[in-house]
Design an enzyme around this catalytic site. Structure first.
Site, mmCIF file in Angstrom:
data_model
loop_
_atom_site.group_PDB
_atom_site.id
_atom_site.type_symbol
_atom_site.label_atom_id
_atom_site.label_comp_id
_atom_site.label_asym_id
_atom_site.label_seq_id
_atom_site.Cartn_x
_atom_site.Cartn_y
_atom_site.Cartn_z
ATOM 1 N N GLY A 16 61.671 19.806 19.075
ATOM 2 C CA GLY A 16 60.165 20.059 19.586
ATOM 3 C C GLY A 16 60.211 20.577 20.860
ATOM 4 O O GLY A 16 59.003 20.529 21.387
ATOM 5 N N ASN A 18 59.963 23.655 21.767
ATOM 6 C CA ASN A 18 58.984 24.807 21.574
ATOM 7 C C ASN A 18 57.663 24.160 21.545
ATOM 8 O O ASN A 18 56.705 24.659 22.076
ATOM 9 C CB ASN A 18 59.139 25.767 20.505
ATOM 10 C CG ASN A 18 60.211 26.693 20.862
ATOM 11 O OD1 ASN A 18 59.982 27.677 21.566
ATOM 12 N ND2 ASN A 18 61.434 26.699 20.289
ATOM 13 N N ARG A 95 61.289 24.661 6.848
ATOM 14 C CA ARG A 95 61.275 24.755 5.553
ATOM 15 C C ARG A 95 60.300 26.205 5.021
ATOM 16 O O ARG A 95 59.804 26.552 5.939
ATOM 17 C CB ARG A 95 60.017 23.907 4.811
ATOM 18 C CG ARG A 95 60.276 22.119 5.112
ATOM 19 C CD ARG A 95 61.646 21.784 4.679
ATOM 20 N NE ARG A 95 61.951 22.029 3.038
ATOM 21 C CZ ARG A 95 63.136 21.873 2.514
ATOM 22 N NH1 ARG A 95 64.218 21.580 3.271
ATOM 23 N NH2 ARG A 95 63.061 21.782 1.293
ATOM 24 N N ILE A 96 60.589 26.858 4.285
ATOM 25 C CA ILE A 96 60.072 27.986 3.753
ATOM 26 C C ILE A 96 58.970 27.808 3.035
ATOM 27 O O ILE A 96 58.928 27.182 2.198
ATOM 28 C CB ILE A 96 61.170 29.056 3.018
ATOM 29 C CG1 ILE A 96 62.404 29.065 3.924
ATOM 30 C CG2 ILE A 96 60.586 30.279 2.428
ATOM 31 C CD1 ILE A 96 63.386 30.101 2.969
ATOM 32 N N LEU A 97 57.795 28.427 3.524
ATOM 33 C CA LEU A 97 56.482 28.337 3.098
ATOM 34 C C LEU A 97 56.321 29.252 1.815
ATOM 35 O O LEU A 97 56.918 30.338 1.873
ATOM 36 C CB LEU A 97 55.386 28.180 4.092
ATOM 37 C CG LEU A 97 55.272 27.187 5.126
ATOM 38 C CD1 LEU A 97 54.460 27.993 6.374
ATOM 39 C CD2 LEU A 97 54.905 25.994 4.581
ATOM 40 N N ASN A 111 55.525 32.310 13.539
ATOM 41 C CA ASN A 111 56.804 31.669 13.708
ATOM 42 C C ASN A 111 57.625 32.106 15.021
ATOM 43 O O ASN A 111 57.365 33.378 15.141
ATOM 44 C CB ASN A 111 57.609 31.722 12.280
ATOM 45 C CG ASN A 111 58.956 31.143 12.231
ATOM 46 O OD1 ASN A 111 59.051 30.101 12.629
ATOM 47 N ND2 ASN A 111 60.085 31.911 12.016
ATOM 48 N N HIS A 113 61.507 32.730 15.755
ATOM 49 C CA HIS A 113 62.702 32.646 15.499
ATOM 50 C C HIS A 113 64.026 33.313 16.559
ATOM 51 O O HIS A 113 63.767 34.084 17.505
ATOM 52 C CB HIS A 113 63.011 33.885 14.251
ATOM 53 C CG HIS A 113 64.135 33.879 13.621
ATOM 54 N ND1 HIS A 113 64.659 32.937 12.434
ATOM 55 C CD2 HIS A 113 65.291 34.822 13.660
ATOM 56 C CE1 HIS A 113 65.948 33.297 12.371
ATOM 57 N NE2 HIS A 113 66.330 34.272 12.797
ATOM 58 N N ASP A 149 61.430 35.279 7.634
ATOM 59 C CA ASP A 149 61.792 35.999 9.038
ATOM 60 C C ASP A 149 61.373 37.562 8.926
ATOM 61 O O ASP A 149 62.165 38.138 9.587
ATOM 62 C CB ASP A 149 63.284 35.941 9.372
ATOM 63 C CG ASP A 149 63.523 34.131 9.534
ATOM 64 O OD1 ASP A 149 62.675 33.445 9.728
ATOM 65 O OD2 ASP A 149 64.597 33.859 9.164
ATOM 66 N N GLU A 178 62.332 31.485 24.816
ATOM 67 C CA GLU A 178 61.719 31.165 23.741
ATOM 68 C C GLU A 178 60.177 30.242 24.276
ATOM 69 O O GLU A 178 59.168 30.435 23.747
ATOM 70 C CB GLU A 178 62.079 30.105 22.545
ATOM 71 C CG GLU A 178 63.340 30.893 21.886
ATOM 72 C CD GLU A 178 63.965 29.924 20.705
ATOM 73 O OE1 GLU A 178 63.191 29.077 20.059
ATOM 74 O OE2 GLU A 178 64.932 30.174 20.486
HETATM 75 C C1 GAR Z 1 64.476 27.063 18.017
HETATM 76 O O1 GAR Z 1 65.544 27.878 18.711
HETATM 77 C C2 GAR Z 1 63.724 28.095 17.114
HETATM 78 O O2 GAR Z 1 63.606 29.195 17.504
HETATM 79 C C3 GAR Z 1 64.571 27.724 15.888
HETATM 80 O O3 GAR Z 1 65.089 26.468 15.816
HETATM 81 C C4 GAR Z 1 64.747 25.912 17.124
HETATM 82 C C5 GAR Z 1 64.193 24.654 17.202
HETATM 83 O O4 GAR Z 1 64.050 24.051 18.418
HETATM 84 N N1 GAR Z 1 63.893 28.104 14.896
HETATM 85 C C6 GAR Z 1 64.427 28.782 13.414
HETATM 86 O O5 GAR Z 1 65.745 28.751 13.458
HETATM 87 C C7 GAR Z 1 63.476 29.046 12.564
HETATM 88 N N2 GAR Z 1 64.156 29.945 11.500
HETATM 89 P P1 GAR Z 1 62.949 23.270 18.811
HETATM 90 O O6 GAR Z 1 62.789 22.223 17.739
HETATM 91 O O7 GAR Z 1 63.392 22.475 20.318
HETATM 92 O O8 GAR Z 1 61.642 23.885 19.250
#
Ligand code: GAR
Length: 193
Positions: A16, A18, A95-97, A111, A113, A149, A178
């Site tokens: 979490g 982000n 999860r893929i919606l 999203n 990525h 994606d 990010e």
């Molecule tokens: C982040 O790097 C995000 O970009 C990636 O997972 C991480 C989550 O970190 N997302 C994906 O790979 C989606 N396909 P966080 O839980 O610390 O935000």
């Protein structure tokens, strides 16, 4: 103080960080969005603690408790009815919606990525970019469509690949971007709504 803020639901599966960047942005008076609810498909993850600490309502709906994706997503849709939501932000939601779920929120799910899409969809993005000898990597915020994606790009941030980088050092450098990009992208959507 801004009136009529954009109401967010943030979906997470883990750490979490982000989510934290969105929580921090939303705590500023002049930020045009606020978080109504945080949903996790995994119990007891750090992101849920971050939400609780910020006083944000949380929902834990473990996908493992359901026999089908339809049942899992149906429960989410039902639970979300209790909150004002203009935009769903997937923030490390793994999860893929389904098209069914996405169809309920046309153009209202975004999203983040960890790659410069359309390159490196899916998992292990930094590992694959390094193996390919890329000189630049980054992150993308995009609208969610049924194809994984894909979907129109809202914002990207780039970072250089440095000598001696590992997937871990690269992940760290991209993650910093990010955390800047996600609040910026949400602001952009809120201000151009
Ligand atoms: C982040 O790097 C995000 O970009 C990636 O997972 C991480 C989550 O970190 N997302 C994906 O790979 C989606 N396909 P966080 O839980 O610390 O935000």
């Amino acid at each position: 103080m801004i009136e009529n803020k954009l109401n967010l639901a943030v979906f997470i599966s883990g750490r979490g960080s982000n989510l934290q960047s969105l929580i921090d942005a939303c705590q500023e008076d002049n930020y045009p969005a606020q978080i109504s609810v945080v949903l996790s498909n995994k119990p007891n993850v750090q992101g849920l603690e971050r939400a609780k600490k910020a006083g944000i309502p949380t929902l834990t709906i473990p996908h493992k408790d359901f026999e089908t994706k339809e049942a899992f997503e149906g429960t989410i849709l039902e639970a979300l009815k209790d909150y004002p939501i203009d935009l769903i932000c997937l923030a490390g939601f793994m999860r893929i919606l389904s098209p069914y779920f996405i169809g309920h929120w046309p153009d209202k799910i975004i999203n983040i990525h960890p790659s410069l899409l359309p390159d490196y969809k899916g998992l292990n993005t930094h590992e694959r970019a390094l193996a390919d000898g890329q000189k630049e990597v980054g992150c993308t915020i995009h609208h969610v469509v049924p194809e994984m994606d894909s979907g129109p790009i809202i914002m990207q941030k780039k970072v250089p690949v440095l000598d001696g980088d590992t997937p871990e050092t690269l992940a760290e450098r991209v993650l910093e971007q990010e955390h800047i990009a996600y609040p910026e992208a949400v602001r952009l959507l809120a201000e151009t709504r």
